[in-house]
Design a protein around this motif. Structure first.
Motif, mmCIF file in Angstrom:
data_model
loop_
_atom_site.group_PDB
_atom_site.id
_atom_site.type_symbol
_atom_site.label_atom_id
_atom_site.label_comp_id
_atom_site.label_asym_id
_atom_site.label_seq_id
_atom_site.Cartn_x
_atom_site.Cartn_y
_atom_site.Cartn_z
ATOM 1 N N GLN A 11 16.621 -8.594 18.308
ATOM 2 C CA GLN A 11 16.891 -8.145 16.946
ATOM 3 C C GLN A 11 18.081 -7.192 16.905
ATOM 4 N N ASP A 12 18.255 -6.401 17.964
ATOM 5 C CA ASP A 12 19.267 -5.348 17.973
ATOM 6 C C ASP A 12 20.601 -5.768 18.574
ATOM 7 N N GLU A 13 20.596 -6.789 19.458
ATOM 8 C CA GLU A 13 21.790 -7.118 20.224
ATOM 9 C C GLU A 13 22.087 -8.619 20.148
ATOM 10 N N PRO A 14 23.361 -8.991 20.267
ATOM 11 C CA PRO A 14 23.691 -10.424 20.346
ATOM 12 C C PRO A 14 23.313 -10.985 21.712
ATOM 13 N N VAL A 15 22.573 -12.075 21.711
ATOM 14 C CA VAL A 15 22.179 -12.768 22.940
ATOM 15 C C VAL A 15 22.371 -14.257 22.701
ATOM 16 N N GLN A 16 23.047 -14.934 23.618
ATOM 17 C CA GLN A 16 23.315 -16.361 23.421
ATOM 18 C C GLN A 16 22.231 -17.253 24.032
ATOM 19 N N ILE A 17 21.618 -16.823 25.152
ATOM 20 C CA ILE A 17 20.643 -17.659 25.865
ATOM 21 C C ILE A 17 19.434 -16.807 26.245
ATOM 22 N N VAL A 18 18.237 -17.339 25.989
ATOM 23 C CA VAL A 18 16.999 -16.692 26.410
ATOM 24 C C VAL A 18 16.276 -17.621 27.380
ATOM 25 N N VAL A 19 15.894 -17.090 28.526
ATOM 26 C CA VAL A 19 15.109 -17.842 29.516
ATOM 27 C C VAL A 19 13.793 -17.099 29.687
ATOM 28 N N CYS A 20 12.690 -17.764 29.362
ATOM 29 C CA CYS A 20 11.402 -17.067 29.302
ATOM 30 C C CYS A 20 10.341 -17.806 30.097
ATOM 31 N N GLN A 70 4.934 -18.663 22.484
ATOM 32 C CA GLN A 70 4.814 -17.761 21.339
ATOM 33 C C GLN A 70 6.056 -16.892 21.201
ATOM 34 N N LEU A 71 6.558 -16.401 22.333
ATOM 35 C CA LEU A 71 7.742 -15.544 22.289
ATOM 36 C C LEU A 71 8.956 -16.312 21.766
ATOM 37 N N LEU A 72 9.132 -17.561 22.225
ATOM 38 C CA LEU A 72 10.295 -18.331 21.788
ATOM 39 C C LEU A 72 10.201 -18.717 20.318
ATOM 40 N N THR A 73 8.982 -18.898 19.813
ATOM 41 C CA THR A 73 8.807 -19.137 18.384
ATOM 42 C C THR A 73 9.280 -17.931 17.583
ATOM 43 N N ARG A 74 8.903 -16.729 18.039
ATOM 44 C CA ARG A 74 9.375 -15.501 17.396
ATOM 45 C C ARG A 74 10.883 -15.356 17.563
ATOM 46 N N ALA A 75 11.382 -15.704 18.734
ATOM 47 C CA ALA A 75 12.820 -15.579 18.999
ATOM 48 C C ALA A 75 13.625 -16.462 18.061
ATOM 49 N N GLN A 76 13.118 -17.659 17.765
ATOM 50 C CA GLN A 76 13.825 -18.551 16.852
ATOM 51 C C GLN A 76 13.920 -17.947 15.457
ATOM 52 N N GLU A 77 12.872 -17.244 15.028
ATOM 53 C CA GLU A 77 12.885 -16.602 13.717
ATOM 54 C C GLU A 77 13.887 -15.447 13.679
ATOM 55 N N ILE A 78 13.955 -14.685 14.779
ATOM 56 C CA ILE A 78 14.821 -13.502 14.827
ATOM 57 C C ILE A 78 16.281 -13.885 15.037
ATOM 58 N N ALA A 79 16.526 -14.804 15.971
ATOM 59 C CA ALA A 79 17.900 -15.178 16.344
ATOM 60 C C ALA A 79 17.987 -16.688 16.492
ATOM 61 N N ILE A 113 15.190 -21.426 26.542
ATOM 62 C CA ILE A 113 14.791 -22.202 27.716
ATOM 63 C C ILE A 113 13.446 -21.670 28.196
ATOM 64 N N LEU A 114 12.506 -22.570 28.455
ATOM 65 C CA LEU A 114 11.160 -22.167 28.885
ATOM 66 C C LEU A 114 10.924 -22.559 30.331
ATOM 67 N N LEU A 115 10.366 -21.636 31.106
ATOM 68 C CA LEU A 115 9.944 -21.906 32.477
ATOM 69 C C LEU A 115 8.441 -22.139 32.460
ATOM 70 N N THR A 116 8.011 -23.313 32.907
ATOM 71 C CA THR A 116 6.593 -23.628 32.846
ATOM 72 C C THR A 116 6.219 -24.610 33.940
ATOM 73 N N GLY A 117 4.913 -24.800 34.131
ATOM 74 C CA GLY A 117 4.420 -25.746 35.124
ATOM 75 C C GLY A 117 4.323 -27.145 34.551
ATOM 76 N N ASN A 130 7.752 -27.542 19.151
ATOM 77 C CA ASN A 130 7.538 -27.579 17.703
ATOM 78 C C ASN A 130 7.758 -26.226 17.044
ATOM 79 N N GLY A 131 7.426 -25.148 17.745
ATOM 80 C CA GLY A 131 7.561 -23.820 17.147
ATOM 81 C C GLY A 131 8.820 -23.094 17.557
ATOM 82 N N GLY A 132 9.267 -23.317 18.802
ATOM 83 C CA GLY A 132 10.389 -22.545 19.326
ATOM 84 C C GLY A 132 11.694 -23.277 19.409
#
Length: 304
Positions: free
Chosen positions: A44-53, A64-73, A79-83, A95-97
């Motif tokens: 919300q406070d800073e410009p960020v081009q890529i998020v890896v979570c 959930q975080l990336l869904t919120r991130a899409q709303e904010i920025a 990019i999501l790291l998952t199994g 669907n959300g992020g």
């Protein structure tokens, strides 16, 4: 973009964050956060081009975080790291992020580097185009191509098109779909992964390269997580809608596609294309290459 690309890595394990920072700080301005709330505040406070979570975190999962991130920025590439086994996370994050890519854990350092490089390319293109909120973009009529024999899917798409004044095209086979795509402008594709007994995934992956501004919504009962991850990375599908169809979820996905098309059309210059990953399997690459040849008229029309 004159400023360096800023990449925010989010993981609850500090040792992983240190490793990622060491690997990529020469190429990007690297930011790290172990707390999801602090990460969201930073977006919300800073410009960020890529998020890896990372997906698995105790306070808030990655989807959930990336869904919120899409709303904010919304312009941030996510990019999501998952199994491999986490199908619910894959669906929720798509669907959300609105994620750019998935990387499976443990990730390959070269694959991570390539993914970040491609995300950076898209970020540079996006920086050259002003982002417009959906509220600032007038509603626009779409051309929707339907590749699904199921009556409930057809009913949902027909109702959406009638309500919004959109043009509905249909195809009962892959050959008919190719003919429609070559002959008609198409904004949104709604497709099952099987059509008249044929696999539609190679077509979806071909379209991600031949027509990167066509939005694909996949409607299917399949539950193969690895196949879904490949569709997101290699076909850049816009939404995954499970069968049996849930009307509310379906309508939400179609409306999101309509809003994205409206934003793109309202841009003074051509919007940045998505950037699909090339299929990893040799057989799939061969199929996609063959279909790209058959989509020649579509590609020619888009480059004129």
């Amino acid at each position: 973009m004159t400023q360096p690309i800023r990449v925010l890595f989010i993981d609850d394990e500090e040792r992983i964050l240190r490793s990622l920072a060491m690997q990529f700080r020469r190429h990007y301005e690297v930011l790290t956060e172990s707390d999801p709330q602090r990460a969201l505040q930073r977006l919300q406070d800073e410009p960020v081009q890529i998020v890896v979570c990372d997906q698995r975190m105790p306070k808030m999962n990655g989807a959930q975080l990336l869904t919120r991130a899409q709303e904010i920025a919304p312009q941030t590439l996510r990019i999501l790291l998952t199994g491999y086994s986490d199908l619910d996370a894959a669906v929720e994050a798509l669907n959300g992020g609105g994620i750019f890519r998935y990387l499976t854990k443990p990730w390959d350092p070269q694959e991570m580097a390539l993914t970040l490089r491609q995300a950076a390319e898209v970020a540079v293109r996006q920086s050259q185009v002003a982002s417009l909120p959906a509220s600032a973009c007038p509603a626009t009529a779409l051309s929707v191509l339907l590749l699904d024999e199921a009556a409930d899917t057809q009913a949902c798409v027909e109702a959406f098109c009638q309500a919004g004044g959109h043009r509905l095209l249909r195809a009962a086979s892959l050959d008919e779909a190719l003919a429609q795509l070559n002959a008609e402008p198409v904004d949104v594709l709604v497709s099952d992964l099987r059509l008249a007994g044929e696999d539609t995934a190679p077509l979806l992956k071909s379209l991600a390269q031949a027509h990167p501004r066509l939005l694909s919504l996949v409607v299917t009962p399949f539950c193969d997580t690895q196949a879904l991850l490949r569709l997101i990375n290699e076909a850049q599908i816009f939404r995954y809608l499970p069968k049996p169809v849930r009307r509310g979820l379906f309508d939400k996905g179609l409306q999101a596609a309509a809003e994205q098309v409206a934003r793109w059309r309202a841009q003074p210059v051509a919007p940045p294309a998505r950037l699909a990953e090339a299929p990893k399997e040799a057989r799939e690459r061969e199929k996609v290459g063959s279909l790209l040849g058959l989509l020649g008229r579509l590609r020619q029309r888009l480059t004129v």
